[in-house]
Design a protein around this motif. Structure first.
Motif, PDB file in Angstrom:
ATOM      1  N   ALA A  82       0.833  -1.215   0.000  1.00  0.00           N
ATOM      2  CA  ALA A  82       0.000   0.000   0.000  1.00  0.00           C
ATOM      3  C   ALA A  82       0.863   1.259   0.000  1.00  0.00           C
ATOM      4  O   ALA A  82       0.528   2.259  -0.632  1.00  0.00           O
ATOM      5  CB  ALA A  82      -0.943  -0.012   1.197  1.00  0.00           C
ATOM      6  N   ALA A  83       1.989   1.206   0.690  1.00  0.00           N
ATOM      7  CA  ALA A  83       2.857   2.373   0.810  1.00  0.00           C
ATOM      8  C   ALA A  83       3.798   2.563  -0.378  1.00  0.00           C
ATOM      9  O   ALA A  83       4.113   3.697  -0.741  1.00  0.00           O
ATOM     10  CB  ALA A  83       3.681   2.271   2.098  1.00  0.00           C
ATOM     11  N   MET A  84       4.244   1.456  -1.008  1.00  0.00           N
ATOM     12  CA  MET A  84       5.339   1.570  -1.975  1.00  0.00           C
ATOM     13  C   MET A  84       5.059   1.013  -3.364  1.00  0.00           C
ATOM     14  O   MET A  84       5.816   1.293  -4.284  1.00  0.00           O
ATOM     15  CB  MET A  84       6.569   0.815  -1.455  1.00  0.00           C
ATOM     16  CG  MET A  84       7.104   1.285  -0.142  1.00  0.00           C
ATOM     17  SD  MET A  84       8.619   0.418   0.336  1.00  0.00           S
ATOM     18  CE  MET A  84       8.038  -1.255   0.607  1.00  0.00           C
ATOM     19  N   ARG A  85       4.063   0.180  -3.514  1.00  0.00           N
ATOM     20  CA  ARG A  85       3.905  -0.540  -4.780  1.00  0.00           C
ATOM     21  C   ARG A  85       2.560  -0.266  -5.425  1.00  0.00           C
ATOM     22  O   ARG A  85       1.665   0.305  -4.820  1.00  0.00           O
ATOM     23  CB  ARG A  85       4.057  -2.047  -4.555  1.00  0.00           C
ATOM     24  CG  ARG A  85       5.325  -2.467  -3.846  1.00  0.00           C
ATOM     25  CD  ARG A  85       6.559  -2.265  -4.734  1.00  0.00           C
ATOM     26  NE  ARG A  85       7.789  -2.517  -4.041  1.00  0.00           N
ATOM     27  CZ  ARG A  85       8.412  -3.681  -4.000  1.00  0.00           C
ATOM     28  NH1 ARG A  85       7.912  -4.711  -4.598  1.00  0.00           N
ATOM     29  NH2 ARG A  85       9.541  -3.800  -3.337  1.00  0.00           N
ATOM     30  N   SER A  86       2.421  -0.736  -6.644  1.00  0.00           N
ATOM     31  CA  SER A  86       1.157  -0.565  -7.358  1.00  0.00           C
ATOM     32  C   SER A  86       0.112  -1.518  -6.784  1.00  0.00           C
ATOM     33  O   SER A  86       0.450  -2.576  -6.255  1.00  0.00           O
ATOM     34  CB  SER A  86       1.345  -0.829  -8.849  1.00  0.00           C
ATOM     35  OG  SER A  86       1.632  -2.185  -9.070  1.00  0.00           O
TER      36      SER A  86
END
Length: 145
Positions: free
Chosen positions: A112-116
């Motif tokens: 949720a914070a870094m990826r699609s």
């Protein structure tokens, strides 16, 4: 020795390799390959489809070549979710399979914070396969974040 590092997206596979590989070892990581093939400012993850495809082809070539040198160097290969065919190949090569998994909650938080958002599906599929039982996998924790 061939080390095949599996695990869901954002589990810490690259961090595990960073902690274990040496400068002399070969590291085959699709994200790193894709970044090498893209221009300045390209994202570390969430690559464009064409860049991803080019990098995937280079990855296959790198795997084939690196596996010819296992008597001279260690090879660390990230393969998120190897198929039965790939697992059979790795078994023939006497690979050590390492699953990096800090837990589903941590993985989903990192995604949720870094990826699609598509990576949530990949992670869900990885956990579903794990519940079904993946033989020959040695679980490992990732680093503390």
């Amino acid at each position: 020795m061939l080390y095949v590092i599996t695990g869901p997206p954002a589990a810490g596979k690259s961090s595990w390799i960073q902690a274990h590989a040496t400068a002399r070892d070969i590291v085959i990581d699709l994200d790193r390959i894709t970044v090498a093939f893209t221009g300045p400012g390209a994202p570390q993850w969430n690559h464009e489809p064409i860049a991803q495809r080019v990098a995937q082809r280079a990855r296959y070539a790198a795997i084939d070549e690196a596996c010819q040198h296992l008597d001279k160097v260690d090879v660390y290969l990230i393969h998120t979710q190897p198929s039965a065919r790939w697992m059979a190949r790795y078994k023939r090569l006497n690979a050590r399979i390492v699953a990096v998994d800090p837990g589903r909650d941590v993985v989903m938080e990192r995604i949720a914070a870094m990826r699609s958002p598509e990576m949530e599906r990949v992670a869900t599929r990885w956990y579903r396969q794990r519940r079904a039982g993946s033989p020959g996998v040695m679980p490992q924790a990732s680093r503390r974040w």
